[in-house]
Enzyme design. Sequence first.
Site, PDB file in Angstrom:
ATOM      1  N   LYS A   1       4.056  -2.158  15.109  1.00  0.00           N
ATOM      2  CA  LYS A   1       5.421  -2.489  14.766  1.00  0.00           C
ATOM      3  C   LYS A   1       5.995  -1.484  13.780  1.00  0.00           C
ATOM      4  O   LYS A   1       7.198  -1.427  13.556  1.00  0.00           O
ATOM      5  CB  LYS A   1       5.472  -3.881  14.099  1.00  0.00           C
ATOM      6  CG  LYS A   1       4.866  -4.981  14.908  1.00  0.00           C
ATOM      7  CD  LYS A   1       4.775  -6.261  14.039  1.00  0.00           C
ATOM      8  CE  LYS A   1       3.755  -7.194  14.614  1.00  0.00           C
ATOM      9  NZ  LYS A   1       3.444  -8.289  13.673  1.00  0.00           N
ATOM     10  N   GLY A   2       5.119  -0.702  13.164  1.00  0.00           N
ATOM     11  CA  GLY A   2       5.532   0.153  12.039  1.00  0.00           C
ATOM     12  C   GLY A   2       6.672   1.107  12.335  1.00  0.00           C
ATOM     13  O   GLY A   2       7.465   1.429  11.446  1.00  0.00           O
TER      14      GLY A   2
ATOM     15  N   GLU B   1       5.882   7.474  15.888  1.00  0.00           N
ATOM     16  CA  GLU B   1       4.990   6.761  14.962  1.00  0.00           C
ATOM     17  C   GLU B   1       5.609   6.695  13.572  1.00  0.00           C
ATOM     18  O   GLU B   1       6.441   7.532  13.219  1.00  0.00           O
ATOM     19  CB  GLU B   1       3.657   7.524  14.856  1.00  0.00           C
ATOM     20  CG  GLU B   1       2.482   6.849  15.498  1.00  0.00           C
ATOM     21  CD  GLU B   1       2.027   5.551  14.847  1.00  0.00           C
ATOM     22  OE1 GLU B   1       2.836   4.839  14.211  1.00  0.00           O
ATOM     23  OE2 GLU B   1       0.847   5.230  14.982  1.00  0.00           O
ATOM     24  N   ASP B   2       5.176   5.730  12.791  1.00  0.00           N
ATOM     25  CA  ASP B   2       5.610   5.658  11.399  1.00  0.00           C
ATOM     26  C   ASP B   2       4.848   6.648  10.527  1.00  0.00           C
ATOM     27  O   ASP B   2       5.429   7.390   9.751  1.00  0.00           O
ATOM     28  CB  ASP B   2       5.459   4.223  10.854  1.00  0.00           C
ATOM     29  CG  ASP B   2       4.080   3.620  11.106  1.00  0.00           C
ATOM     30  OD1 ASP B   2       3.222   4.262  11.733  1.00  0.00           O
ATOM     31  OD2 ASP B   2       3.864   2.463  10.673  1.00  0.00           O
TER      32      ASP B   2
ATOM     33  N   ASP C   1      -2.400   9.036   9.668  1.00  0.00           N
ATOM     34  CA  ASP C   1      -3.344   9.011   8.553  1.00  0.00           C
ATOM     35  C   ASP C   1      -4.636   9.686   9.035  1.00  0.00           C
ATOM     36  O   ASP C   1      -4.748  10.907   9.004  1.00  0.00           O
ATOM     37  CB  ASP C   1      -3.529   7.536   8.163  1.00  0.00           C
ATOM     38  CG  ASP C   1      -4.351   7.346   6.914  1.00  0.00           C
ATOM     39  OD1 ASP C   1      -4.547   8.315   6.181  1.00  0.00           O
ATOM     40  OD2 ASP C   1      -4.793   6.210   6.657  1.00  0.00           O
TER      41      ASP C   1
ATOM     42  N   LYS D   1      -0.041  12.076   6.450  1.00  0.00           N
ATOM     43  CA  LYS D   1      -1.003  12.225   5.344  1.00  0.00           C
ATOM     44  C   LYS D   1      -2.092  13.185   5.835  1.00  0.00           C
ATOM     45  O   LYS D   1      -3.126  12.739   6.327  1.00  0.00           O
ATOM     46  CB  LYS D   1      -1.663  10.880   5.037  1.00  0.00           C
ATOM     47  CG  LYS D   1      -0.837   9.879   4.298  1.00  0.00           C
ATOM     48  CD  LYS D   1      -1.758   8.683   3.980  1.00  0.00           C
ATOM     49  CE  LYS D   1      -0.995   7.487   3.518  1.00  0.00           C
ATOM     50  NZ  LYS D   1      -1.843   6.288   3.461  1.00  0.00           N
TER      51      LYS D   1
ATOM     52  N   PHE E   1      -1.111   4.745  -0.477  1.00  0.00           N
ATOM     53  CA  PHE E   1      -0.705   3.744   0.507  1.00  0.00           C
ATOM     54  C   PHE E   1       0.769   3.417   0.298  1.00  0.00           C
ATOM     55  O   PHE E   1       1.184   3.054  -0.803  1.00  0.00           O
ATOM     56  CB  PHE E   1      -1.563   2.486   0.395  1.00  0.00           C
ATOM     57  CG  PHE E   1      -1.452   1.639   1.624  1.00  0.00           C
ATOM     58  CD1 PHE E   1      -2.182   1.942   2.754  1.00  0.00           C
ATOM     59  CD2 PHE E   1      -0.581   0.558   1.663  1.00  0.00           C
ATOM     60  CE1 PHE E   1      -2.049   1.190   3.918  1.00  0.00           C
ATOM     61  CE2 PHE E   1      -0.447  -0.205   2.813  1.00  0.00           C
ATOM     62  CZ  PHE E   1      -1.196   0.113   3.939  1.00  0.00           C
ATOM     63  N   VAL E   2       1.571   3.573   1.361  1.00  0.00           N
ATOM     64  CA  VAL E   2       3.014   3.358   1.236  1.00  0.00           C
ATOM     65  C   VAL E   2       3.481   2.213   2.138  1.00  0.00           C
ATOM     66  O   VAL E   2       2.858   1.917   3.159  1.00  0.00           O
ATOM     67  CB  VAL E   2       3.809   4.648   1.572  1.00  0.00           C
ATOM     68  CG1 VAL E   2       3.606   5.703   0.514  1.00  0.00           C
ATOM     69  CG2 VAL E   2       3.440   5.193   2.952  1.00  0.00           C
TER      70      VAL E   2
ATOM     71  N   ASP F   1       4.001  -1.584   6.661  1.00  0.00           N
ATOM     72  CA  ASP F   1       3.611  -2.845   6.042  1.00  0.00           C
ATOM     73  C   ASP F   1       2.307  -2.728   5.272  1.00  0.00           C
ATOM     74  O   ASP F   1       1.537  -1.795   5.448  1.00  0.00           O
ATOM     75  CB  ASP F   1       3.398  -3.912   7.120  1.00  0.00           C
ATOM     76  CG  ASP F   1       2.110  -3.663   7.915  1.00  0.00           C
ATOM     77  OD1 ASP F   1       1.910  -2.525   8.378  1.00  0.00           O
ATOM     78  OD2 ASP F   1       1.297  -4.592   8.053  1.00  0.00           O
TER      79      ASP F   1
ATOM     80  N   ARG G   1       7.937  -4.611   5.309  1.00  0.00           N
ATOM     81  CA  ARG G   1       8.557  -3.764   6.339  1.00  0.00           C
ATOM     82  C   ARG G   1      10.059  -3.636   6.123  1.00  0.00           C
ATOM     83  O   ARG G   1      10.673  -2.659   6.546  1.00  0.00           O
ATOM     84  CB  ARG G   1       8.322  -4.351   7.741  1.00  0.00           C
ATOM     85  CG  ARG G   1       6.872  -4.358   8.199  1.00  0.00           C
ATOM     86  CD  ARG G   1       6.801  -4.672   9.693  1.00  0.00           C
ATOM     87  NE  ARG G   1       5.479  -5.060  10.138  1.00  0.00           N
ATOM     88  CZ  ARG G   1       4.510  -4.214  10.475  1.00  0.00           C
ATOM     89  NH1 ARG G   1       4.721  -2.922  10.396  1.00  0.00           N
ATOM     90  NH2 ARG G   1       3.338  -4.647  10.879  1.00  0.00           N
TER      91      ARG G   1
HETATM   92  P1  IMP Z   1      -4.507   6.347  11.727  1.00  0.00           P
HETATM   93  O1  IMP Z   1      -5.153   5.925  13.002  1.00  0.00           O
HETATM   94  O2  IMP Z   1      -5.489   6.334  10.583  1.00  0.00           O
HETATM   95  O3  IMP Z   1      -3.753   7.654  11.812  1.00  0.00           O
HETATM   96  O4  IMP Z   1      -3.532   5.187  11.340  1.00  0.00           O
HETATM   97  C1  IMP Z   1      -2.235   5.146  11.692  1.00  0.00           C
HETATM   98  C2  IMP Z   1      -1.660   3.769  11.458  1.00  0.00           C
HETATM   99  O5  IMP Z   1      -2.200   3.180  10.265  1.00  0.00           O
HETATM  100  C3  IMP Z   1      -0.178   3.870  11.224  1.00  0.00           C
HETATM  101  O6  IMP Z   1       0.531   3.772  12.417  1.00  0.00           O
HETATM  102  C4  IMP Z   1       0.094   2.728  10.279  1.00  0.00           C
HETATM  103  O7  IMP Z   1       0.354   1.568  11.010  1.00  0.00           O
HETATM  104  C5  IMP Z   1      -1.185   2.563   9.494  1.00  0.00           C
HETATM  105  N1  IMP Z   1      -1.111   3.244   8.181  1.00  0.00           N
HETATM  106  C6  IMP Z   1      -1.718   4.381   7.786  1.00  0.00           C
HETATM  107  N2  IMP Z   1      -1.401   4.704   6.508  1.00  0.00           N
HETATM  108  C7  IMP Z   1      -0.548   3.753   6.098  1.00  0.00           C
HETATM  109  C8  IMP Z   1       0.162   3.532   4.856  1.00  0.00           C
HETATM  110  O8  IMP Z   1       0.097   4.291   3.869  1.00  0.00           O
HETATM  111  N3  IMP Z   1       0.946   2.427   4.834  1.00  0.00           N
HETATM  112  C9  IMP Z   1       1.087   1.565   5.877  1.00  0.00           C
HETATM  113  N4  IMP Z   1       0.461   1.741   7.041  1.00  0.00           N
HETATM  114  C10 IMP Z   1      -0.365   2.812   7.153  1.00  0.00           C
HETATM  115 MG    MG Z   2       1.755   2.359  13.123  1.00  0.00          MG
END
Ligand code: IMP
Ligand code: MG
Length: 185
Positions: free
Chosen positions: A42-43, A98-99, A102, A130, A151-152, A158, A164
């Site tokens: 949902k992000g 994507e939001d 990470d 990030k 963490f944001v 969220d 959100r």
């Molecule tokens: P990844 O698979 O580690 O790249 O994670 C990506 C997903 O993790 C994003 O689409 C977010 O939903 C969540 N996420 C990663 N970092 C943050 C953060 O700082 N705040 C909130 N959600 C995050």
């Molecule tokens: Mg996401």
Amino acid sequence: MRNSIERVLIDQKSIQEKVKELAAEISRDYRGKKLVIVGVLKGAVVFLGDLVKNIDVPLILDFIAVSSYGNTTETSGVVRILKDLDNSIEGMDVLIVEDIIDSGLTLCYLMENLKSRGANSIKICTLLDKPYRRKADVKVDYKGFEIEDEFVVGYGLDFAERFRNLPEICVLKPEEYNNSKNCVC
Ligand code: IMP
Ligand code: MG
């Protein structure tokens, strides 16, 4: 809600300026193409809503929901599709929105999954990146802001489904996620 916030990292004006820049680039690059925007639920919905209003080429909107996190701030590395696309993307030019990226594990999985469906092209647009936490190699084609390893929340992002609706990107007070008994996800 504001009591849980340590500070505003990116304000509304900076977000809107960046969204317009990204939308202008996307409009230029996708002119004459068969653009399908795939929002990652949902992000990404708040960002996606602002982004598409500023894109001036024809497009189709679709959504996918994946789970990568449980109720902590670390990725589990396990990605599962919770809601699939409604339409075929065969022969289409897909832009995943994507939001935040990470570890990159979620997008790496999504890219592989969508590639196998015969899209003509697949690119990635993310509001936040990030880069220091990357575990999987993903090429980001459109990027809003690079941020530190914090963490944001807000503007769609969220923690445990909360925050959100904050209009800015904010840093949460560490005690909020250290004490995760409030989690509902
Ligand atoms: P990844 O698979 O580690 O790249 O994670 C990506 C997903 O993790 C994003 O689409 C977010 O939903 C969540 N996420 C990663 N970092 C943050 C953060 O700082 N705040 C909130 N959600 C995050
Ligand atoms: Mg996401």
